[in-house]
Scaffold this motif. Structure first.
Motif, PDB file in Angstrom:
ATOM      1  N   ALA A  37      48.718 -87.349 -64.029  1.00  7.13           N
ATOM      2  CA  ALA A  37      49.393 -87.961 -63.099  1.00  7.13           C
ATOM      3  C   ALA A  37      49.183 -87.763 -61.099  1.00  7.13           C
ATOM      4  O   ALA A  37      49.836 -86.910 -61.307  1.00  7.13           O
ATOM      5  N   LEU A  38      48.565 -88.520 -60.662  1.00  8.02           N
ATOM      6  CA  LEU A  38      48.639 -88.507 -59.051  1.00  8.02           C
ATOM      7  C   LEU A  38      50.254 -87.899 -58.723  1.00  8.02           C
ATOM      8  O   LEU A  38      50.991 -89.021 -58.810  1.00  8.02           O
ATOM      9  N   THR A  39      50.165 -87.589 -57.610  1.00  6.27           N
ATOM     10  CA  THR A  39      52.521 -87.057 -57.101  1.00  6.27           C
ATOM     11  C   THR A  39      51.684 -87.795 -55.562  1.00  6.27           C
ATOM     12  O   THR A  39      52.654 -87.687 -55.342  1.00  6.27           O
ATOM     13  N   ALA A  40      50.633 -86.957 -54.752  1.00  8.80           N
ATOM     14  CA  ALA A  40      50.353 -87.659 -53.545  1.00  8.80           C
ATOM     15  C   ALA A  40      50.040 -89.216 -53.624  1.00  8.80           C
ATOM     16  O   ALA A  40      49.680 -89.841 -54.119  1.00  8.80           O
ATOM     17  N   PRO A  41      51.082 -90.153 -52.320  1.00  6.14           N
ATOM     18  CA  PRO A  41      51.119 -91.384 -51.861  1.00  6.14           C
ATOM     19  C   PRO A  41      49.318 -91.842 -51.508  1.00  6.14           C
ATOM     20  O   PRO A  41      48.921 -90.819 -50.828  1.00  6.14           O
ATOM     21  N   TYR A  42      49.101 -92.692 -51.906  1.00  3.26           N
ATOM     22  CA  TYR A  42      47.867 -93.694 -51.114  1.00  3.26           C
ATOM     23  C   TYR A  42      48.377 -94.316 -49.940  1.00  3.26           C
ATOM     24  O   TYR A  42      49.307 -94.900 -49.831  1.00  3.26           O
ATOM     25  N   ILE A  43      47.758 -93.235 -48.510  1.00  5.93           N
ATOM     26  CA  ILE A  43      47.483 -93.600 -47.434  1.00  5.93           C
ATOM     27  C   ILE A  43      46.268 -93.643 -47.422  1.00  5.93           C
ATOM     28  O   ILE A  43      44.805 -92.564 -47.342  1.00  5.93           O
ATOM     29  N   ALA A  44      45.666 -94.825 -46.226  1.00  4.56           N
ATOM     30  CA  ALA A  44      44.206 -95.088 -46.101  1.00  4.56           C
ATOM     31  C   ALA A  44      44.075 -94.205 -45.388  1.00  4.56           C
ATOM     32  O   ALA A  44      44.567 -93.528 -44.663  1.00  4.56           O
ATOM     33  N   ALA A  56      41.450 -88.124 -50.083  1.00  2.54           N
ATOM     34  CA  ALA A  56      40.809 -86.870 -50.930  1.00  2.54           C
ATOM     35  C   ALA A  56      42.315 -86.094 -51.285  1.00  2.54           C
ATOM     36  O   ALA A  56      42.202 -85.506 -52.346  1.00  2.54           O
ATOM     37  N   PHE A  57      43.610 -86.424 -51.223  1.00  2.00           N
ATOM     38  CA  PHE A  57      44.131 -85.802 -50.856  1.00  2.00           C
ATOM     39  C   PHE A  57      45.430 -85.895 -52.114  1.00  2.00           C
ATOM     40  O   PHE A  57      46.099 -85.320 -52.389  1.00  2.00           O
ATOM     41  N   ARG A  58      44.892 -86.853 -53.003  1.00  4.44           N
ATOM     42  CA  ARG A  58      45.201 -88.072 -53.994  1.00  4.44           C
ATOM     43  C   ARG A  58      44.963 -87.390 -55.276  1.00  4.44           C
ATOM     44  O   ARG A  58      45.168 -87.027 -56.117  1.00  4.44           O
ATOM     45  N   GLU A  59      42.971 -87.637 -54.865  1.00  9.81           N
ATOM     46  CA  GLU A  59      41.990 -87.593 -56.046  1.00  9.81           C
ATOM     47  C   GLU A  59      41.455 -85.576 -56.455  1.00  9.81           C
ATOM     48  O   GLU A  59      41.640 -85.172 -57.468  1.00  9.81           O
ATOM     49  N   THR A  60      41.351 -85.456 -55.300  1.00 11.94           N
ATOM     50  CA  THR A  60      40.220 -83.431 -54.843  1.00 11.94           C
ATOM     51  C   THR A  60      41.375 -83.345 -56.426  1.00 11.94           C
ATOM     52  O   THR A  60      40.275 -81.894 -56.658  1.00 11.94           O
ATOM     53  N   PRO A  61      42.481 -82.610 -56.366  1.00  6.01           N
ATOM     54  CA  PRO A  61      43.537 -81.734 -57.162  1.00  6.01           C
ATOM     55  C   PRO A  61      42.444 -81.850 -58.257  1.00  6.01           C
ATOM     56  O   PRO A  61      42.722 -80.764 -59.253  1.00  6.01           O
ATOM     57  N   PHE A  62      42.381 -82.837 -58.888  1.00 11.47           N
ATOM     58  CA  PHE A  62      42.481 -83.578 -60.359  1.00 11.47           C
ATOM     59  C   PHE A  62      40.844 -83.110 -60.629  1.00 11.47           C
ATOM     60  O   PHE A  62      40.331 -82.781 -61.533  1.00 11.47           O
ATOM     61  N   LEU A  63      39.743 -83.441 -59.561  1.00 11.46           N
ATOM     62  CA  LEU A  63      38.445 -83.548 -60.282  1.00 11.46           C
ATOM     63  C   LEU A  63      38.238 -82.058 -59.232  1.00 11.46           C
ATOM     64  O   LEU A  63      37.018 -81.263 -60.594  1.00 11.46           O
ATOM     65  N   LEU A  64      38.957 -81.571 -58.711  1.00  8.92           N
ATOM     66  CA  LEU A  64      38.508 -79.906 -58.426  1.00  8.92           C
ATOM     67  C   LEU A  64      38.399 -79.296 -59.931  1.00  8.92           C
ATOM     68  O   LEU A  64      38.094 -78.411 -60.411  1.00  8.92           O
ATOM     69  N   GLU A  65      39.815 -79.822 -60.499  1.00  9.62           N
ATOM     70  CA  GLU A  65      40.750 -79.201 -61.773  1.00  9.62           C
ATOM     71  C   GLU A  65      39.875 -79.257 -62.707  1.00  9.62           C
ATOM     72  O   GLU A  65      38.863 -78.004 -63.408  1.00  9.62           O
ATOM     73  N   ALA A  66      38.926 -79.745 -63.233  1.00  6.41           N
ATOM     74  CA  ALA A  66      37.462 -80.412 -63.968  1.00  6.41           C
ATOM     75  C   ALA A  66      36.365 -79.513 -63.673  1.00  6.41           C
ATOM     76  O   ALA A  66      35.771 -79.222 -64.820  1.00  6.41           O
ATOM     77  N   LEU A  67      36.087 -79.188 -62.184  1.00  4.99           N
ATOM     78  CA  LEU A  67      34.962 -78.376 -62.309  1.00  4.99           C
ATOM     79  C   LEU A  67      35.276 -77.232 -62.930  1.00  4.99           C
ATOM     80  O   LEU A  67      34.416 -76.161 -63.331  1.00  4.99           O
ATOM     81  N   GLN A  68      36.828 -76.548 -62.219  1.00  5.80           N
ATOM     82  CA  GLN A  68      36.883 -75.198 -62.840  1.00  5.80           C
ATOM     83  C   GLN A  68      37.157 -75.477 -63.956  1.00  5.80           C
ATOM     84  O   GLN A  68      37.019 -73.959 -64.859  1.00  5.80           O
ATOM     85  N   ARG A  69      37.641 -75.955 -65.272  1.00  6.09           N
ATOM     86  CA  ARG A  69      38.010 -75.651 -66.720  1.00  6.09           C
ATOM     87  C   ARG A  69      36.437 -75.548 -66.813  1.00  6.09           C
ATOM     88  O   ARG A  69      35.612 -74.947 -67.531  1.00  6.09           O
TER      89      ARG A  69
END
Length: 259
Positions: free
Chosen positions: A84-91, A95-108
């Motif tokens: 669930a993305l928590t940061a708003p979309y701002i053009a 990256a502030f919306r998506e990076t945390p979850f992609l980083l978590e996948a790499l960490q897993r």
């Protein structure tokens, strides 16, 4: 009760400051031995990441990581996770919306299957230095993960003086075969990325830019070797598998899946 989110203008200032801080850490040169090899000798695994959404829902998404063998490009590992993305979309600040979850996948992956970690390179469905402030999603993920990253976008980001002009279209038409490319040059004169004809079968280019710990020429050359079709296989597999995950788990909404 959680505090209300800050006003967009305050958030933009905060994110601009964070981008500027992280931008200083981007390495735009080759750093790995395999990058110096004409045939990328020593490169064994390549990763790909992507997020897919159900149409009409910009909050819930499937964050996807795949790891492929190189040069065979066979899938060795996949991780599909609803987030669930928590940061708003701002053009300009995707990256502030998506990076945390992609980083978590790499960490897993690093925790559970460290032997499969794509220590060499991760392909990101998005831009790197080819960005409003030269710090797109591929740069953000690269700096935070410490991994070499390549940004590959399917659509041209019209930024810093690069436009879908007649000249741009004529340059695309001049790409004769897979592997041909031309630079995406900003108004300042700096080359921010390259348009690449990724295969003989596809005349529509992809847009390659440096994310982290790789040079532009190496990123373009590697992207071409990873293309069976127009989009490099690590990103194509991440996209296909995230969409399939949504179709399987949300069959009622499957007709409206979008990136």
């Amino acid at each position: 009760m959680s505090a209300p989110p800050p006003p967009p203008e305050d958030l933009i200032k905060e994110w601009e400051s964070e981008q500027a801080r992280l931008r200083q850490q981007v390495v735009e040169e080759d750093t790995e031995d395999w990058q110096m090899s004409p045939d990328f000798s020593g490169l064994e695994r390549v990763g790909g990441v992507d997020l897919s959404f159900i149409k009409g829902d910009d909050i819930n998404a499937c964050a996807q990581l795949v790891v492929l063998s190189y040069p065979d490009l066979e899938v060795l590992y996949e991780d599909s996770q609803m987030v669930a993305l928590t940061a708003p979309y701002i053009a300009g600040f995707l990256a502030f919306r998506e990076t945390p979850f992609l980083l978590e996948a790499l960490q897993r992956l690093q925790r559970n299957w460290p032997g499969l970690l794509p220590q060499q390179v991760v392909f990101v469905d998005g831009n790197g230095l080819f960005h409003y402030r030269e710090f797109g999603l591929a740069c953000h993920l690269g700096v935070l993960s410490g991994l070499p990253c390549v940004g590959v976008a399917k659509n041209l980001l019209q930024v810093q003086g690069v436009y879908k002009s007649e000249e741009h279209q004529s340059q695309i038409a001049a790409l004769q075969k897979g592997g041909d490319s031309f630079p995406l040059t900003a108004a300042s004169g700096k080359v921010l990325g390259k348009a690449l004809r990724s295969s003989d079968q596809s005349s529509k280019p992809v847009y390659v830019s440096v994310g982290h710990k790789i040079s532009l020429d190496t990123a373009v050359r590697l992207t071409h070797t990873c293309c069976r079709y127009r989009v490099p296989e690590p990103i194509r597999q991440a996209d296909c598998r995230s969409r399939e995950y949504l179709r399987k788990h949300f069959p009622a909404e499957s007709a409206g899946i979008k990136e």
